[in-house]
Write a protein that holds these residues in place. Sequence first.
Motif, PDB file in Angstrom:
ATOM      1  N   PHE A 270     -28.983 -69.928 -82.100  1.00  0.00           N
ATOM      2  CA  PHE A 270     -27.328 -69.679 -80.686  1.00  0.00           C
ATOM      3  C   PHE A 270     -27.114 -68.779 -82.426  1.00  0.00           C
ATOM      4  CE2 PHE A 270     -28.590 -73.910 -79.599  1.00  0.00           C
ATOM      5  CZ  PHE A 270     -28.751 -73.823 -78.397  1.00  0.00           C
ATOM      6  N   ASP A 271     -26.051 -67.824 -81.311  1.00  0.00           N
ATOM      7  CA  ASP A 271     -25.209 -67.324 -82.101  1.00  0.00           C
ATOM      8  C   ASP A 271     -23.589 -67.167 -82.352  1.00  0.00           C
ATOM      9  OD1 ASP A 271     -24.896 -65.935 -79.395  1.00  0.00           O
ATOM     10  OD2 ASP A 271     -26.182 -63.909 -79.567  1.00  0.00           O
ATOM     11  N   LEU A 272     -23.497 -68.061 -81.317  1.00  0.00           N
ATOM     12  CA  LEU A 272     -22.037 -68.847 -82.350  1.00  0.00           C
ATOM     13  C   LEU A 272     -22.092 -69.015 -82.980  1.00  0.00           C
ATOM     14  CD1 LEU A 272     -20.447 -70.599 -78.946  1.00  0.00           C
ATOM     15  CD2 LEU A 272     -20.252 -68.128 -79.398  1.00  0.00           C
ATOM     16  N   PRO A 273     -20.768 -68.318 -84.254  1.00  0.00           N
ATOM     17  CA  PRO A 273     -20.040 -68.548 -85.207  1.00  0.00           C
ATOM     18  C   PRO A 273     -20.582 -70.471 -85.875  1.00  0.00           C
ATOM     19  CG  PRO A 273     -18.331 -67.696 -84.682  1.00  0.00           C
ATOM     20  CD  PRO A 273     -19.001 -67.907 -83.455  1.00  0.00           C
ATOM     21  N   ILE A 274     -21.678 -70.868 -87.002  1.00  0.00           N
ATOM     22  CA  ILE A 274     -21.209 -72.143 -86.833  1.00  0.00           C
ATOM     23  C   ILE A 274     -20.696 -73.412 -88.132  1.00  0.00           C
ATOM     24  CG2 ILE A 274     -23.140 -73.805 -87.131  1.00  0.00           C
ATOM     25  CD1 ILE A 274     -24.388 -72.558 -85.234  1.00  0.00           C
ATOM     26  N   ALA A 275     -20.294 -74.128 -87.031  1.00  0.00           N
ATOM     27  CA  ALA A 275     -19.423 -74.652 -87.959  1.00  0.00           C
ATOM     28  C   ALA A 275     -20.096 -75.907 -89.031  1.00  0.00           C
ATOM     29  CB  ALA A 275     -17.854 -74.872 -87.849  1.00  0.00           C
ATOM     30  N   ALA A 276     -20.240 -76.140 -89.717  1.00  0.00           N
ATOM     31  CA  ALA A 276     -20.589 -77.584 -90.245  1.00  0.00           C
ATOM     32  C   ALA A 276     -19.479 -78.429 -91.129  1.00  0.00           C
ATOM     33  CB  ALA A 276     -21.597 -77.698 -91.123  1.00  0.00           C
ATOM     34  N   TYR A 277     -19.060 -79.961 -90.195  1.00  0.00           N
ATOM     35  CA  TYR A 277     -18.484 -80.855 -91.268  1.00  0.00           C
ATOM     36  C   TYR A 277     -18.733 -81.558 -92.113  1.00  0.00           C
ATOM     37  CZ  TYR A 277     -14.338 -83.388 -90.739  1.00  0.00           C
ATOM     38  OH  TYR A 277     -12.557 -84.263 -91.199  1.00  0.00           O
ATOM     39  N   GLN A 278     -18.713 -81.135 -93.710  1.00  0.00           N
ATOM     40  CA  GLN A 278     -18.878 -82.190 -94.600  1.00  0.00           C
ATOM     41  C   GLN A 278     -18.050 -83.285 -94.727  1.00  0.00           C
ATOM     42  OE1 GLN A 278     -17.975 -81.180 -98.497  1.00  0.00           O
ATOM     43  NE2 GLN A 278     -20.141 -81.859 -99.947  1.00  0.00           N
ATOM     44  N   VAL A 279     -18.638 -84.594 -94.207  1.00  0.00           N
ATOM     45  CA  VAL A 279     -17.653 -85.854 -93.526  1.00  0.00           C
ATOM     46  C   VAL A 279     -17.297 -86.453 -94.808  1.00  0.00           C
ATOM     47  CG1 VAL A 279     -18.278 -85.842 -91.639  1.00  0.00           C
ATOM     48  CG2 VAL A 279     -19.481 -86.989 -93.229  1.00  0.00           C
ATOM     49  N   SER A 280     -15.546 -87.782 -94.558  1.00  0.00           N
ATOM     50  CA  SER A 280     -15.629 -88.455 -95.842  1.00  0.00           C
ATOM     51  C   SER A 280     -16.855 -89.558 -96.153  1.00  0.00           C
ATOM     52  CB  SER A 280     -14.455 -89.159 -94.671  1.00  0.00           C
ATOM     53  OG  SER A 280     -14.944 -90.387 -93.837  1.00  0.00           O
ATOM     54  N   GLY A 281     -17.825 -89.695 -95.597  1.00  0.00           N
ATOM     55  CA  GLY A 281     -19.117 -90.436 -96.591  1.00  0.00           C
ATOM     56  C   GLY A 281     -19.401 -89.476 -97.244  1.00  0.00           C
ATOM     57  N   GLU A 282     -19.937 -88.417 -97.031  1.00  0.00           N
ATOM     58  CA  GLU A 282     -19.993 -87.488 -97.750  1.00  0.00           C
ATOM     59  C   GLU A 282     -19.470 -87.352 -99.438  1.00  0.00           C
ATOM     60  OE1 GLU A 282     -22.427 -84.343 -95.804  1.00  0.00           O
ATOM     61  OE2 GLU A 282     -21.487 -84.511 -94.705  1.00  0.00           O
ATOM     62  N   TYR A 283     -17.752 -86.909 -99.138  1.00  0.00           N
ATOM     63  CA  TYR A 283     -17.148 -86.337-100.210  1.00  0.00           C
ATOM     64  C   TYR A 283     -17.112 -88.053-100.874  1.00  0.00           C
ATOM     65  CZ  TYR A 283     -12.491 -86.048-101.716  1.00  0.00           C
ATOM     66  OH  TYR A 283     -11.505 -85.838-103.185  1.00  0.00           O
ATOM     67  N   ALA A 284     -17.086 -89.421-100.206  1.00  0.00           N
ATOM     68  CA  ALA A 284     -16.597 -89.916-101.012  1.00  0.00           C
ATOM     69  C   ALA A 284     -18.010 -90.860-102.003  1.00  0.00           C
ATOM     70  CB  ALA A 284     -16.494 -91.236 -99.932  1.00  0.00           C
ATOM     71  N   MET A 285     -19.032 -90.770-101.335  1.00  0.00           N
ATOM     72  CA  MET A 285     -20.326 -90.848-102.547  1.00  0.00           C
ATOM     73  C   MET A 285     -20.404 -90.369-104.217  1.00  0.00           C
ATOM     74  SD  MET A 285     -23.265 -91.475 -99.499  1.00  0.00           S
ATOM     75  CE  MET A 285     -23.339 -90.042 -99.534  1.00  0.00           C
ATOM     76  N   ILE A 286     -19.844 -88.720-103.676  1.00  0.00           N
ATOM     77  CA  ILE A 286     -19.700 -87.220-104.329  1.00  0.00           C
ATOM     78  C   ILE A 286     -18.692 -88.317-105.916  1.00  0.00           C
ATOM     79  CG2 ILE A 286     -19.475 -85.511-105.528  1.00  0.00           C
ATOM     80  CD1 ILE A 286     -20.512 -84.120-102.883  1.00  0.00           C
ATOM     81  N   LYS A 287     -17.725 -88.385-105.394  1.00  0.00           N
ATOM     82  CA  LYS A 287     -16.346 -88.827-105.561  1.00  0.00           C
ATOM     83  C   LYS A 287     -17.050 -90.431-106.932  1.00  0.00           C
ATOM     84  CE  LYS A 287     -13.125 -86.005-105.604  1.00  0.00           C
ATOM     85  NZ  LYS A 287     -13.097 -85.506-106.775  1.00  0.00           N
ATOM     86  N   ALA A 288     -17.652 -91.378-105.798  1.00  0.00           N
ATOM     87  CA  ALA A 288     -17.973 -92.114-106.491  1.00  0.00           C
ATOM     88  C   ALA A 288     -18.164 -92.213-107.766  1.00  0.00           C
ATOM     89  CB  ALA A 288     -18.267 -93.661-105.474  1.00  0.00           C
ATOM     90  N   ALA A 289     -19.505 -91.937-107.292  1.00  0.00           N
ATOM     91  CA  ALA A 289     -20.770 -91.708-108.570  1.00  0.00           C
ATOM     92  C   ALA A 289     -20.648 -90.772-109.492  1.00  0.00           C
ATOM     93  CB  ALA A 289     -22.226 -90.589-108.297  1.00  0.00           C
ATOM     94  N   ALA A 290     -19.451 -89.423-109.181  1.00  0.00           N
ATOM     95  CA  ALA A 290     -18.311 -88.665-110.509  1.00  0.00           C
ATOM     96  C   ALA A 290     -18.006 -90.615-111.230  1.00  0.00           C
ATOM     97  CB  ALA A 290     -18.054 -87.860-110.178  1.00  0.00           C
ATOM     98  N   ALA A 291     -16.824 -90.300-110.778  1.00  0.00           N
ATOM     99  CA  ALA A 291     -16.325 -91.745-111.425  1.00  0.00           C
ATOM    100  C   ALA A 291     -17.432 -92.156-111.800  1.00  0.00           C
ATOM    101  CB  ALA A 291     -14.962 -92.172-109.994  1.00  0.00           C
ATOM    102  N   ASN A 292     -17.532 -92.922-111.968  1.00  0.00           N
ATOM    103  CA  ASN A 292     -18.910 -93.877-112.773  1.00  0.00           C
ATOM    104  C   ASN A 292     -19.707 -93.235-113.778  1.00  0.00           C
ATOM    105  OD1 ASN A 292     -18.810 -96.488-111.830  1.00  0.00           O
ATOM    106  ND2 ASN A 292     -19.681 -96.067-109.702  1.00  0.00           N
ATOM    107  N   GLY A 293     -19.523 -91.476-113.421  1.00  0.00           N
ATOM    108  CA  GLY A 293     -19.944 -90.819-114.612  1.00  0.00           C
ATOM    109  C   GLY A 293     -21.522 -90.792-114.203  1.00  0.00           C
TER     110      GLY A 293
END
Length: 325
Positions: free
Chosen positions: A264-287
């Motif tokens: 497709f030649d329309l602009p493409i958006a991607a949604y990095q959703v809440s669970g993707e954010y939470a996983m990185i944050k949780a793993a980082a918080a645990n070191g």
Amino acid sequence: MVFPEYRSRRLRRTAALRALVRETRLSAEQLVYPLFIVPGTKVRQEVPSMPGVFRLSVDRLAAEAETLLKLGISAVILFGIPEKKDGAGSGAHAKDGIVQRGIRELKKRTPQLTVITDVCLCEYTDHGHCGFLVNNEVDNDATLEILAQTALSHARAGADMVAPSDMMDGRVAEIRGMLDENGFEMVPIMSYAVKYASAFYGPFRDAAESTPQFGDRRGYQMDPANVREALREATLDTEEGADILMVKPALAYLDIIARLREEFDLPIAAYQVSGEYAMIKAAAANGWIDGERAMEESLLAIRRAGADIIITYFAKEMARLLHKQ
Ligand code: PBG
């Protein structure tokens, strides 16, 4: 010539060389920051499963918008948590609804900020589904009119762009028609064209209080196993008048982003959703991982796959990192 003829490591030797040959870059202008608007005043309440993300009352929006603009982030997507829910999700298109008030506040205080609105009913229905129920099932065609009214009310309040996320068939055409008939032919539609029934929306549903009260969303959102169906969805939305095609979630669907980018030649958006954010944050918080690097790597991967725009809860953090680099 002596073996090896080509040494890949030559161009990896210094930070400056690596930057010179880097194929994909991130910039704050490509990021869209989601905002959750709640009733009341002076509310700035952290979402427990999304550390660093706050639900804000209307009076707190302008301060947040100014922070974003200073960081070079020029667009937000709005979600509203209404005071009252009902069977038909009527709060979604109320003239003085929570999102409508948020739009007016932002367009008044920070007119240069691009205000995108999520168009869906799940935050506004007492049953938590994304449409109007008939015999305990989401009725596609009965929902279309409500969605179009919702998009229109957002445009009337001053929204710069609307983003339907309900996954009803035909909603892009319905919304386009409604906007055009009412003089909003210049308001673009960013369609959640390819939205999967994903486990990664969990934290969002806490933040937006939009968990379905019975059943799940598999009857309208896509089966994670399907790629050809994603192309059909994107084709339909393009034909119906979508201006931007979105894929959601992002990291588990990089192949889908890449396919859409190719076809497709329309602009493409991607949604990095809440669970993707939470996983990185949780793993980082645990070191367990380096959160900053994991954030940057995941956003780069989404860009590399072909997304032009990324909706992400990391927008502010990523923009701050870009300013440091
Ligand atoms: C509304 C909507 C959802 C998300 C964006 N719009 C929730 C859902 O479909 O259940 C999810 C966003 C996120 O998880 O960050 N339908």
